[in-house]
Motif scaffolding. Structure first.
Motif, PDB file in Angstrom:
ATOM      1  N   GLU A   1       0.800  -1.220   0.000  1.00  0.00           N
ATOM      2  CA  GLU A   1       0.000   0.000   0.000  1.00  0.00           C
ATOM      3  C   GLU A   1       0.842   1.283   0.000  1.00  0.00           C
ATOM      4  O   GLU A   1       0.305   2.370   0.181  1.00  0.00           O
ATOM      5  CB  GLU A   1      -0.911   0.013   1.237  1.00  0.00           C
ATOM      6  CG  GLU A   1      -1.838  -1.170   1.306  1.00  0.00           C
ATOM      7  CD  GLU A   1      -2.520  -1.321   2.659  1.00  0.00           C
ATOM      8  OE1 GLU A   1      -3.379  -2.207   2.746  1.00  0.00           O
ATOM      9  OE2 GLU A   1      -2.189  -0.583   3.612  1.00  0.00           O
ATOM     10  N   GLN A   2       2.142   1.150  -0.176  1.00  0.00           N
ATOM     11  CA  GLN A   2       3.007   2.327  -0.145  1.00  0.00           C
ATOM     12  C   GLN A   2       4.161   2.162  -1.121  1.00  0.00           C
ATOM     13  O   GLN A   2       4.487   1.054  -1.542  1.00  0.00           O
ATOM     14  CB  GLN A   2       3.534   2.587   1.274  1.00  0.00           C
ATOM     15  CG  GLN A   2       4.363   1.470   1.852  1.00  0.00           C
ATOM     16  CD  GLN A   2       4.813   1.763   3.276  1.00  0.00           C
ATOM     17  OE1 GLN A   2       5.479   2.773   3.518  1.00  0.00           O
ATOM     18  NE2 GLN A   2       4.446   0.887   4.204  1.00  0.00           N
ATOM     19  N   GLU A   3       4.746   3.275  -1.461  1.00  0.00           N
ATOM     20  CA  GLU A   3       5.908   3.277  -2.345  1.00  0.00           C
ATOM     21  C   GLU A   3       7.151   2.893  -1.548  1.00  0.00           C
ATOM     22  O   GLU A   3       7.298   3.301  -0.392  1.00  0.00           O
ATOM     23  CB  GLU A   3       6.116   4.674  -2.940  1.00  0.00           C
ATOM     24  CG  GLU A   3       5.013   5.119  -3.864  1.00  0.00           C
ATOM     25  CD  GLU A   3       4.995   4.342  -5.167  1.00  0.00           C
ATOM     26  OE1 GLU A   3       6.073   4.038  -5.699  1.00  0.00           O
ATOM     27  OE2 GLU A   3       3.883   4.040  -5.650  1.00  0.00           O
ATOM     28  N   ALA A   4       8.032   2.137  -2.162  1.00  0.00           N
ATOM     29  CA  ALA A   4       9.320   1.837  -1.550  1.00  0.00           C
ATOM     30  C   ALA A   4      10.131   3.118  -1.449  1.00  0.00           C
ATOM     31  O   ALA A   4       9.955   4.047  -2.246  1.00  0.00           O
ATOM     32  CB  ALA A   4      10.066   0.795  -2.368  1.00  0.00           C
ATOM     33  N   VAL A   5      10.996   3.178  -0.449  1.00  0.00           N
ATOM     34  CA  VAL A   5      11.892   4.315  -0.271  1.00  0.00           C
ATOM     35  C   VAL A   5      13.326   3.799  -0.351  1.00  0.00           C
ATOM     36  O   VAL A   5      13.582   2.603  -0.159  1.00  0.00           O
ATOM     37  CB  VAL A   5      11.638   5.042   1.072  1.00  0.00           C
ATOM     38  CG1 VAL A   5      10.204   5.568   1.138  1.00  0.00           C
ATOM     39  CG2 VAL A   5      11.931   4.143   2.255  1.00  0.00           C
ATOM     40  N   PRO A   6      14.282   4.679  -0.636  1.00  0.00           N
ATOM     41  CA  PRO A   6      15.669   4.225  -0.684  1.00  0.00           C
ATOM     42  C   PRO A   6      16.171   3.851   0.713  1.00  0.00           C
ATOM     43  O   PRO A   6      15.746   4.445   1.711  1.00  0.00           O
ATOM     44  CB  PRO A   6      16.435   5.419  -1.248  1.00  0.00           C
ATOM     45  CG  PRO A   6      15.547   6.586  -1.096  1.00  0.00           C
ATOM     46  CD  PRO A   6      14.139   6.082  -0.985  1.00  0.00           C
ATOM     47  N   CYS A   7      17.031   2.861   0.782  1.00  0.00           N
ATOM     48  CA  CYS A   7      17.609   2.428   2.054  1.00  0.00           C
ATOM     49  C   CYS A   7      18.844   3.289   2.321  1.00  0.00           C
ATOM     50  O   CYS A   7      19.981   2.858   2.113  1.00  0.00           O
ATOM     51  CB  CYS A   7      17.954   0.939   1.987  1.00  0.00           C
ATOM     52  SG  CYS A   7      18.480   0.283   3.576  1.00  0.00           S
ATOM     53  N   THR A   8      18.582   4.518   2.765  1.00  0.00           N
ATOM     54  CA  THR A   8      19.657   5.493   2.939  1.00  0.00           C
ATOM     55  C   THR A   8      19.531   6.209   4.276  1.00  0.00           C
ATOM     56  O   THR A   8      18.455   6.237   4.893  1.00  0.00           O
ATOM     57  CB  THR A   8      19.617   6.560   1.828  1.00  0.00           C
ATOM     58  OG1 THR A   8      18.364   7.273   1.922  1.00  0.00           O
ATOM     59  CG2 THR A   8      19.770   5.946   0.442  1.00  0.00           C
ATOM     60  N   VAL A   9      20.630   6.816   4.683  1.00  0.00           N
ATOM     61  CA  VAL A   9      20.635   7.631   5.894  1.00  0.00           C
ATOM     62  C   VAL A   9      19.664   8.799   5.729  1.00  0.00           C
ATOM     63  O   VAL A   9      18.962   9.180   6.671  1.00  0.00           O
ATOM     64  CB  VAL A   9      22.063   8.118   6.215  1.00  0.00           C
ATOM     65  CG1 VAL A   9      22.065   9.119   7.358  1.00  0.00           C
ATOM     66  CG2 VAL A   9      22.964   6.925   6.535  1.00  0.00           C
ATOM     67  N   ALA A  10      19.582   9.356   4.533  1.00  0.00           N
ATOM     68  CA  ALA A  10      18.653  10.463   4.281  1.00  0.00           C
ATOM     69  C   ALA A  10      17.204  10.014   4.477  1.00  0.00           C
ATOM     70  O   ALA A  10      16.397  10.743   5.071  1.00  0.00           O
ATOM     71  CB  ALA A  10      18.856  11.014   2.873  1.00  0.00           C
ATOM     72  N   ALA A  11      16.854   8.819   3.995  1.00  0.00           N
ATOM     73  CA  ALA A  11      15.491   8.304   4.191  1.00  0.00           C
ATOM     74  C   ALA A  11      15.231   8.025   5.677  1.00  0.00           C
ATOM     75  O   ALA A  11      14.128   8.266   6.168  1.00  0.00           O
ATOM     76  CB  ALA A  11      15.271   7.048   3.357  1.00  0.00           C
ATOM     77  N   LEU A  12      16.245   7.538   6.389  1.00  0.00           N
ATOM     78  CA  LEU A  12      16.098   7.339   7.840  1.00  0.00           C
ATOM     79  C   LEU A  12      15.779   8.656   8.531  1.00  0.00           C
ATOM     80  O   LEU A  12      14.911   8.714   9.405  1.00  0.00           O
ATOM     81  CB  LEU A  12      17.390   6.772   8.427  1.00  0.00           C
ATOM     82  CG  LEU A  12      17.468   5.299   8.697  1.00  0.00           C
ATOM     83  CD1 LEU A  12      18.856   4.912   9.183  1.00  0.00           C
ATOM     84  CD2 LEU A  12      16.418   4.830   9.657  1.00  0.00           C
ATOM     85  N   ALA A  13      16.477   9.705   8.144  1.00  0.00           N
ATOM     86  CA  ALA A  13      16.233  11.020   8.733  1.00  0.00           C
ATOM     87  C   ALA A  13      14.834  11.527   8.387  1.00  0.00           C
ATOM     88  O   ALA A  13      14.138  12.099   9.228  1.00  0.00           O
ATOM     89  CB  ALA A  13      17.287  12.017   8.259  1.00  0.00           C
TER      90      ALA A  13
END
Length: 192
Positions: free
Chosen positions: A57-69
């Motif tokens: 039900e959602q878009e994948a996000v990059p596995c990055t420090v920026a996405a964590l933030a």
């Protein structure tokens, strides 16, 4: 899919059975290296930013420090050694001038219970099977991205720091410790 792998059916606030990794610096590249190494070691399926929606039900996000933030945590699914799929997540605790960054990888307690993971009698917070599994993942990740310390158990992040250990494992351990020495990661299982 069982509830163990569902994001929406977890009691996220109950806490995580986790591997908390003290990265050893506050460098974003070092944090990213440990994140990548653990995500690969755990063979995490997907990377998502919302725990209130299923991955479908959602878009994948990059596995990055920026996405964590941006999201505060990253979520996916992993397979336990039993083959059961469970929800899995990571969050970062960024250090200041005098401390190191931490990455906390874990499975919600509710997912472990739904997957039938055994806990010590009379204890909802100790599982030798979960300890050994997380320690094995840390050992694999350490080969790609060395770190200062790993702690294994229920909500263990920040309960010790590498600088407190003087290079040796504590004699009595209420949580698992993963401590590097001479380039090798040593595991001290719970014994207390």
């Amino acid at each position: 899919m069982t509830y163990a792998a569902s994001f929406r059916h977890q009691f996220w606030a109950e806490g995580f059975y986790e591997l908390a990794i003290e990265v050893g610096s506050t460098d974003a590249a070092a944090l990213q290296a440990v994140l990548d190494a653990m995500w690969t070691a755990a063979q995490v399926e997907g990377c998502y930013g919302h725990g209130d929606r299923e991955p479908e039900e959602q878009e994948a996000v990059p596995c990055t420090v920026a996405a964590l933030a941006e999201f505060g945590w990253l979520l996916g699914r992993v397979r336990l050694p039993t083959g059961e799929r469970v929800a899995f997540g990571v969050t970062a605790v960024r250090g200041g001038d005098d401390s190191s960054d931490w990455l906390d990888f874990g499975v919600p307690l509710s997912a472990l219970r739904q997957a039938g993971v055994a806990f010590e009698e009379g204890s909802f917070e100790r599982s030798a099977a979960a300890d050994d599994w997380l320690a094995a993942l840390a050992t694999i990740a350490f080969r790609e991205a060395p770190f200062s310390l790993g702690l294994v158990g229920w909500n263990v992040s920040g309960l010790a720091e590498a600088s407190m250990l003087s290079g040796g494992l504590p004699e009595k351990r209420g949580m698992g410790y993963l401590l590097p020495r001479d380039g090798v990661l040593h595991y001290g299982a719970v014994n207390d």
